[in-house]
Design a protein around this motif. Structure first.
Motif, mmCIF file in Angstrom:
data_model
loop_
_atom_site.group_PDB
_atom_site.id
_atom_site.type_symbol
_atom_site.label_atom_id
_atom_site.label_comp_id
_atom_site.label_asym_id
_atom_site.label_seq_id
_atom_site.Cartn_x
_atom_site.Cartn_y
_atom_site.Cartn_z
ATOM 1 N N THR A 2 0.844 -1.199 0.000
ATOM 2 C CA THR A 2 0.000 0.000 0.000
ATOM 3 C C THR A 2 0.872 1.239 0.000
ATOM 4 N N ARG A 3 0.488 2.223 -0.831
ATOM 5 C CA ARG A 3 1.244 3.476 -0.882
ATOM 6 C C ARG A 3 0.371 4.588 -0.304
ATOM 7 N N ALA A 4 0.900 5.319 0.651
ATOM 8 C CA ALA A 4 0.143 6.394 1.288
ATOM 9 C C ALA A 4 0.892 7.717 1.158
ATOM 10 N N LEU A 20 2.199 4.094 10.167
ATOM 11 C CA LEU A 20 2.011 3.405 8.887
ATOM 12 C C LEU A 20 3.260 2.637 8.471
ATOM 13 N N VAL A 25 3.546 0.050 5.371
ATOM 14 C CA VAL A 25 2.989 0.899 4.313
ATOM 15 C C VAL A 25 4.108 1.768 3.738
ATOM 16 N N VAL A 359 -5.950 2.372 7.088
ATOM 17 C CA VAL A 359 -5.155 2.219 5.860
ATOM 18 C C VAL A 359 -4.941 0.740 5.547
ATOM 19 N N THR A 360 -4.693 -0.058 6.577
ATOM 20 C CA THR A 360 -4.412 -1.473 6.333
ATOM 21 C C THR A 360 -5.688 -2.298 6.220
#
Lengths: 387, 491, 87
Positions: A2-4, A20, A25, A359-360
């Motif tokens: 995942t890109r944040a 994160l 992340v 987010v996850t």
């Protein structure tokens, strides 16, 4: 992976970056300026449970307190001046003491440690004589906000995150299905991302509009007084209990409630005022005078101590005085983490945990549970929710 | 609280000329507020007023003021204003805040002249506010600069002008700028052995500024007078030299000089040790901008990149009712400050009354200002801080004297934590958080972190104020705040 | 001759001088110690900007020696650290 993208390198954005990257992340933090240079640098560094009545904010404060202790373990408490110094809420009248006692009873039921103190001078020898009583909150802590933000960000960078300072975000980039694929910066670049975290504090309202997911975050001006350096004469965070029996006032006028505390640097900080006056930067002399009078009433020795500096900041507040934390259904991929008003430092570490869950996918909009009250939905009118 | 038509902050040449001109050409009331013991500012600094057979007599120090007659004329005009009830001079008043008010501007000061334990506050509301707050010595750190006996050049001068005291028997002066010369001459005349004046720049630079210099022949004559005095007292003036270290245990005992190359870097192997018991080092002056910045008036960089107050050709700032004159508009010396003070007065009189300062007075003042600003700019160009000023600093060299922050800590904030300006250095290291609020170290912190003087610093409180003084002024009007009122960490 | 007391000793001065000027004239160059390194400091800027010359006057700490005017009979003492007493 995942890109944040995290917008904002203040205390909340930095805590999100740390949380994160801890979960694997891939993180890019962007900020117009340097780490911790906005409202983070204008605060006292309170990590408090004492000022919160039972409810979601207190739950978040308790989560956040535990998270701060873990952060302290990770970084080293002395590097961020994390101190479990405890808070002392002092009543200045009989009526004030009764209101304080009632408030503390409610907090105890919610799990807060709140100890009645008959003679406040036992804990704070320099307090004015004859004060009727106090409540001691040993769980209250203090941290140096800029050092903490810098250390949290540094921990994220060590795990591979990148930080782009001098970067202004202009818009969200969206796929054909409307979900987010990145953000566009003022210099025309696109940073690809699966999620964007709006951790832009007082500027969270403006950034949320640029992202197409507006939430109402407004500035509330405050001043903090800083004294000349002193030996350690004030041991706890000491507040007046005035606030307890004056609940309910929420108009635009000036509010002050005196907080006095020492720092590692030797200065004593005296906060803090609240005014809704937009981004007016003028020094309010009556506010400074009132805070000084209240501080001297608590600690008479301060009368001969010099004020050296006043700093002014703009707290980010939402109309219901709760932060906005969680995914925004209007633009899938946008997660808000702003509007913490005067509690941003204290609530930052816990906010990082919640944002990490969202987010996850460990937590979703639908499974927000006890944190549902913080979701952005609460501001949206029916038509906006269709967008 | 008291009220007046015009409030002038600063009783140096600019402030005094402004007040005197307003008194002469209008019926406006004027209050002059100043931190000094009496009028004069740094330029005409005098001993504190005193009586008694052994009292310090300003006449003993008259040789330090070559235009004393002009000062006396201004004092005479002010005395008339005081007799007429139109002027108040409040000495030893430190202004800590000037903010907009419904009637104009409210200026808050503390009176430091009543003894250490009694510091009353005062508020004056004025229709027009004139900022004539002057400037202070610009210092740069070097190893040993925190030893007792090491001072700024202006500090040595103040000690002599106000106290009749030479700081040591063997004195060295370093830094840059024409100010080094009169200070050296004064110290030599009053009994010190000035072992050397070490000017970092080279006179050749002046030739490049030929036009501006030629149009200020009077200034050159003044310089020539100091040169003659220095020759008479056998004071060596050495160009292209810099004090790179001070040595001593509990006080300065010696300095190390180095020769600078053309690019302004100390030449390896050029070190020379000189025994001294006092040193003055100055790198020009920083305008005292605290009130201007918090009032939000527009600033503009001078040729060296230092921000100064931006004014129009009548000394009006960008803020209606606020005027500025003298060193706050760019460091340029007393004659320029005097002229700007008169111009500011003309603007105040024009803006507040139906009267006028005569047009020929105004137009000739404007010509003088134009000419002398050009000269001041030439001086600034000829006396830059050398590029290698920091070459000889050591990791343990103190940068922030108040908080005792070393260069090593500052460099770590820059190199390891990405600090890119003085504010970030401050947040990470406490550089500039102490008593002086960065007035001494801020310039160095800016150069080290950004390579530039950096933006003017906002200081909402311009001078220390006892909390008891503030509290005594407070009216209990504010309401205690609600629920979250006590949690103000992220304000 | 007018005198004030500095750390128990008499300092002669000329009325009109500041405490800082009188101390320097009497051969004193420092009258405080810093709160971190404990090193000695005296006059630096001489005009009230730098706060390096802080000294205790009549029991009141943090007075700028370069600004406070000397008066006969004043009690001036070296200031250690913040100048305030610890608990």
């Amino acid at each position: 992976m995942t890109r944040a993208v995290i917008i904002g390198a203040g205390i909340v954005g930095s805590a999100c970056a740390e949380a994160l990257t801890r979960r694997g992340v891939e993180v890019v933090v962007v900020d117009r300026s340097a780490v911790g240079s906005g409202t983070t640098s204008r605060g006292e560094g309170n990590i408090l449970v004492s000022d919160k009545g039972p409810g979601t904010e207190l739950s978040l404060a308790e989560l956040s307190r535990r998270a701060w202790l873990e952060v302290g373990e990770l970084i080293g408490p002395s590097l961020i001046e994390l101190e479990e110094k405890g808070g002392l809420v002092v009543a200045q009248s009989r009526a004030g003491l009764e209101a304080l006692a009632r408030f503390a009873t409610g907090q105890r039921a919610a799990g807060v440690t709140a100890l009645d103190v008959g003679d406040p001078q036992v804990l704070e020898p320099r307090l004015a004589a004859g004060l009727p009583g106090a409540v001691h909150y040993p769980e209250d802590m203090q941290v140096q906000p800029v050092l903490a933000a810098a250390a949290l960000l540094a921990a994220a960078l060590e795990r591979g995150a990148t930080f782009r300072t001098g970067t202004d975000v202009t818009a969200a980039v969206r796929d054909g299905d409307g979900s987010l694929s990145g953000i566009r910066t003022a210099d025309g670049q696109v940073i690809e991302a699966d999620v964007v975290v709006n951790a832009s504090g007082t500027w969270g309202g403006e950034v949320s509009e640029r992202l197409g997911a507006p939430v109402p975050v407004l500035p509330r001006r405050g001043f903090v007084l800083v004294t000349e350096p002193l030996p350690p004469l004030v041991r706890h965070k000491v507040y007046s209990a005035d606030y307890v029996d004056n609940v309910g006032s929420s108009d635009a006028g000036l509010e002050t409630s005196c907080v006095v505390e020492g720092t590692r640097g030797g200065t004593v900080l005296i906060g803090a005022s609240r005014e809704r006056v937009g981004f007016d930067t003028t020094l309010s002399v009556p506010v400074v005078e009132t805070l000084a009078r209240q501080a001297v009433a608590l600690f008479p020795f301060l009368a001969r101590v010099n004020l050296l500096r006043v700093y002014r900041g703009f707290r980010p507040y939402c109309p219901d005085h709760l932060p906005v934390i969680g995914p925004d259904p209007r633009v899938p991929g946008v997660i808000h983490a702003c509007g913490h008003e005067g509690a941003g430092i204290g609530l930052a570490a816990g906010t990082g945990r919640l944002v990490g869950d969202y987010v996850t996918g460990a937590r979703t909009h639908e499974s927000a549970g006890e944190w549902a009250e913080l979701l952005p939905d609460r501001f949206a009118g029916p038509s906006e929710q269709q967008v | 609280m008291s009220t007046t038509d015009v409030l002038v902050v600063g009783a140096g040449p600019a402030g005094l000329a402004c007040a005197a001109t307003i008194l002469e050409h209008s019926s406006l009331s004027v209050v002059v507020v100043d931190a000094g013991h009496g009028p004069g500012g740094q330029y005409w600094r005098q001993p504190a007023p005193a009586v008694g057979a052994d009292a310090l007599d300003p006449a003993e120090l008259a040789d330090l003021h070559h235009d004393r007659a002009r000062f006396d004329a201004l004092l005479h005009r002010l005395e008339q204003g005081r007799t007429d009830g139109r002027l108040q001079l409040r000495s030893q008043h430190h202004v800590w805040s000037a903010v907009p008010d419904m009637q104009g501007y409210a200026v808050h000061a503390v009176d430091r002249g009543r003894g250490p334990s009694h510091v009353p506050g005062s508020t004056t509301v004025a229709r027009a506010l004139v900022l004539a707050t002057g400037a202070f010595d610009r210092a740069l750190p070097f190893p040993g600069w925190d030893l007792p006996g090491v001072m700024t050049v202006g500090g040595l001068q103040a000690l002599l002008k106000a106290g009749g005291v030479v700081a040591g028997r063997r004195v060295a002066l370093g830094g840059t700028g024409p100010f080094l010369l009169p200070v050296a001459a004064g110290l030599a005349r009053h009994g010190a052995t000035v072992v050397g004046v070490y000017e970092a720049n080279r006179p050749a630079r002046w030739l490049r500024e030929g036009r501006a210099v030629a149009r200020n022949a009077g200034k050159l004559g003044e310089g020539a007078g100091y040169a003659a005095a220095l020759l008479r007292h056998r004071v060596p003036v050495r160009a292209g030299r810099m004090v790179v270290a001070a040595h001593g245990a509990d006080r300065v005992e010696a300095i190390t000089l180095a020769r600078l190359d053309r690019a302004g870097h100390p030449v390896p192997g050029s070190d020379q040790r000189v025994a001294v018991d006092a040193v003055g080092v100055g790198w020009g002056f920083s305008p005292q901008l605290d009130l201007a910045v918090t009032l939000g008036v527009d600033l503009t960089p001078d040729v060296a990149g230092t921000e100064v107050v931006a004014v129009d050709d009548a000394q009006r700032t960008s803020r209606p009712g606020v005027y500025a004159a003298g060193e706050v508009c760019g460091v340029g010396g007393a004659p320029l400050a005097l002229t700007e003070g008169r111009l500011a007065a003309a603007a105040v009189v024009a803006d507040l009354t139906d009267g006028r300062v005569p047009a020929d007075v105004v137009s000739s003042a404007r010509r003088v200002v134009t000419r002398q600003r050009a000269f001041a700019t030439a001086i600034l160009r000829a006396h830059p801080v050398p590029a290698g000023w920091a070459d000889r600093l050591a990791p343990d060299t103190i940068v922030c004297r108040c908080e005792e922050v070393t260069l090593g800590a500052v460099r770590a904030a820059i190199d390891e934590r990405g600090a890119r300006d003085a504010r970030q250095v401050k947040q990470l290291t406490r550089t500039g958080m102490g008593w002086c609020q960065g007035r001494v170290c801020g310039y160095a912190a800016a150069l080290l972190s950004s390579g530039r003087p950096g933006p003017a610093v906002e200081r909402l409180v311009a001078a220390p104020v006892p909390l008891g003084t503030l509290g005594a002024l407070a009216e209990p009007t504010a309401r205690p705040s609600r629920r979250t009122g006590i949690s103000d960490d992220a304000m | 001759m007018s005198t004030f007391e500095f750390d128990g000793a008499g300092i002669e001065f000329r009325p009109g001088q500041t405490i800082g000027a009188a101390l320097v004239a009497a051969g004193q160059v420092s009258w405080r110690t810093t709160r971190v390194g404990g090193v000695r400091r005296g006059l630096f800027c001489g005009i009230g900007i730098c706060f390096d010359c802080l000294v205790t006057v009549e029991g009141e700490p943090n007075q700028r020696a370069c600004l406070v005017v000397a008066e006969p009979g004043l009690t001036v003492t070296t200031q250690e650290g913040t100048g305030h007493e610890h608990d």
